[in-house]
Design an enzyme around this catalytic site. Structure first.
Site, short mmCIF file in Angstrom:
data_model
loop_
_atom_site.label_atom_id
_atom_site.label_comp_id
_atom_site.label_asym_id
_atom_site.label_seq_id
_atom_site.Cartn_x
_atom_site.Cartn_y
_atom_site.Cartn_z
CE1 TYR A 144 16.55 -19.99 15.40
CE2 TYR A 144 16.46 -18.25 13.76
CZ TYR A 144 15.86 -18.95 14.77
OH TYR A 144 14.59 -18.64 15.15
CE LYS A 194 13.71 -31.54 26.76
NZ LYS A 194 12.48 -31.58 27.58
CG ASP A 226 10.12 -29.32 29.05
OD1 ASP A 226 11.06 -28.82 29.70
OD2 ASP A 226 9.87 -30.54 29.07
CG ASP A 250 12.36 -17.70 17.29
OD1 ASP A 250 12.03 -16.51 17.12
OD2 ASP A 250 11.88 -18.65 16.64
CG ASP A 254 7.26 -14.88 18.98
OD1 ASP A 254 8.00 -13.87 18.96
OD2 ASP A 254 6.70 -15.34 17.96
C1 IPM Z 1 12.70 -13.28 15.27
C2 IPM Z 1 12.10 -13.92 14.05
C3 IPM Z 1 13.23 -14.46 13.19
C4 IPM Z 1 13.95 -15.51 13.99
C5 IPM Z 1 12.80 -15.02 11.82
C6 IPM Z 1 11.99 -14.03 11.04
C7 IPM Z 1 13.98 -15.49 11.00
O1 IPM Z 1 11.20 -14.90 14.40
O2 IPM Z 1 13.47 -12.31 15.14
O3 IPM Z 1 12.39 -13.73 16.37
O4 IPM Z 1 13.54 -16.68 13.99
O5 IPM Z 1 14.93 -15.18 14.65
MG MG Z 2 10.81 -15.03 16.47
#
Ligand code: IPM
Ligand code: MG
Length: 364
Positions: A144, A194, A226, A250, A254
């Site tokens: 990042y 990884k 993975d 990240d 999700d």
């Molecule tokens: C998160 C989001 C952010 C990230 C984006 C919006 C920059 O996906 O907080 O997980 O990638 O960290």
């Molecule tokens: Mg995210």
């Protein structure tokens, strides 16, 4: 009386309506637990672009700097999607906030309550009784923010560069956060890397293994990212704390939010290096987004925002009893059968944002 200053950054979409319910709950907590909470509102995200020309105005940064914690709603929406990516609300507000306040430790609980397993896309047989996994994501390093970063031309062809870089000290401090969190819960850390391909993974694995020696009561195991993506779906109940670098965290967080069933239920904490009287300065926000499709309708689930306020009490203010009371109140209203549309099922009572917030406030 203990007093705390809170920067309120509601942002866009459903942000303001769910934030109103978090403030309602904090208002009750304040009285019950003898706290004084001072709220200062500031603009962030799309609304800040519209009103101030920038997703993170200097005035908002000042309000945050002068506060003990930031309670954040959500930012972004279709209106700002055509801006250049680095001016869009998500990137132009969240990433600079993380960097500015060195919010290196991102805690994302993925909790699936026993009463809500039907909301998960995973087969009920795999998640009967629910599950509770905590993702600890490194938030200020890796791909990042690594330099060099950018685009240029080579031999007349566009080339993009992102740099994955971790210093040992960055891995150490996030590992400590994960092991300490595990000590207070299931005593198990699964570290993600990884290491079969990336040098970063080799250093990550070696460092986490060394830090683990300081936590004899915690079991450590390692998974390649993975494989972890598969195991999380196959057996979420087998995990306690998942420790990952920025990009892997990240992606996996999700995935974990999805298998937990409702994004509207999940809070998060981003903790910084700055110590407060009883914890760490941090930013607390729902894991879900602005949900523009339902914004302004009064039907959004306010629970993620309310639980984010609970994490703030726990991690920045050290007010564990108050945080426990909020968490218990949320479980009680769910057990009583109240549901916003996102978690509604046959036989339960559908309520709106305000009614859900009021029920939780009343259950404290
Ligand atoms: C998160 C989001 C952010 C990230 C984006 C919006 C920059 O996906 O907080 O997980 O990638 O960290
Ligand atoms: Mg995210």
């Amino acid at each position: 009386m203990k007093s705390f200053k809170i920067a309120i950054l509601s942002g866009d979409g459903i942000g303001p309506e769910v934030m109103a319910e978090a403030r309602r709950v904090l208002g009750v907590v304040q009285g019950k637990f003898g706290l004084r909470l001072d709220f200062t509102e500031a603009h962030v995200g799309g609304i800040a672009i519209d009103l101030c020309g920038h997703a993170l105005p200097e005035e908002t940064l000042r309000v945050c700097r002068e506060s003990d914690a930031i309670l954040f709603g959500s930012v972004g929406g279709p209106k700002w999607e055509t801006l250049p990516p680095n001016q869009q609300p998500e990137r132009a507000a969240l990433l600079p906030l993380r960097k500015h306040f060195a919010l290196f430790a991102n805690l994302r609980p993925a909790v699936c309550l026993p009463a809500l397993t039907h909301a998960s896309p995973v087969k009920e047989s795999l998640i009967a009784g629910g599950f509770d996994v905590l993702c600890v994501r490194e938030l200020t390093g890796g791909l990042y923010f690594g330099q060099p970063k950018g685009q240029h031309e080579e031999d007349g062809e566009p080339v993009a560069v992102d740099t994955m870089i971790y210093r040992r000290s960055e891995i150490e401090r996030i590992a400590h956060v994960a092991f300490k969190a595990a000590q207070a819960r299931g005593k198990k850390v699964t570290s993600i890397d990884k290491a079969n391909v990336l040098e970063n993974g080799v250093l990550w694995r070696r460092t986490v293994t060394e830090i683990a020696k300081q936590y004899a009561d915690v079991t450590l195991n390692h998974l390649y990212v993975d494989n972890a993506a598969m195991q999380l779906i196959k057996n979420p109940r087998g995990f306690d704390v998942v420790l990952a670098e920025n990009l892997f965290g990240d992606i996996l967080s999700d995935e974990m939010a999805m298998i937990a069933g409702s994004l509207g239920m999940l809070p998060s904490a981003s903790l910084g290096v700055k110590e407060t009287a009883a914890g760490r300065f941090g930013l607390f926000e729902p894991s879900g987004g602005t949900a523009p499709d339902i914004a302004g309708k009064g039907i959004a689930n306010p629970i993620a925002q309310i639980l984010s306020a609970s994490m703030m009490l726990r991690y920045s203010f050290g007010e564990n009893a108050a945080a426990d009371a909020i968490d218990a109140a949320v479980r009680r209203v769910i057990d009583d059968g109240l549901r916003t549309g996102d978690i509604w099922s046959e036989g339960t009572r559908r309520v709106g944002t305000a009614e859900m917030g009021a029920a939780i406030a009343a259950a404290i």
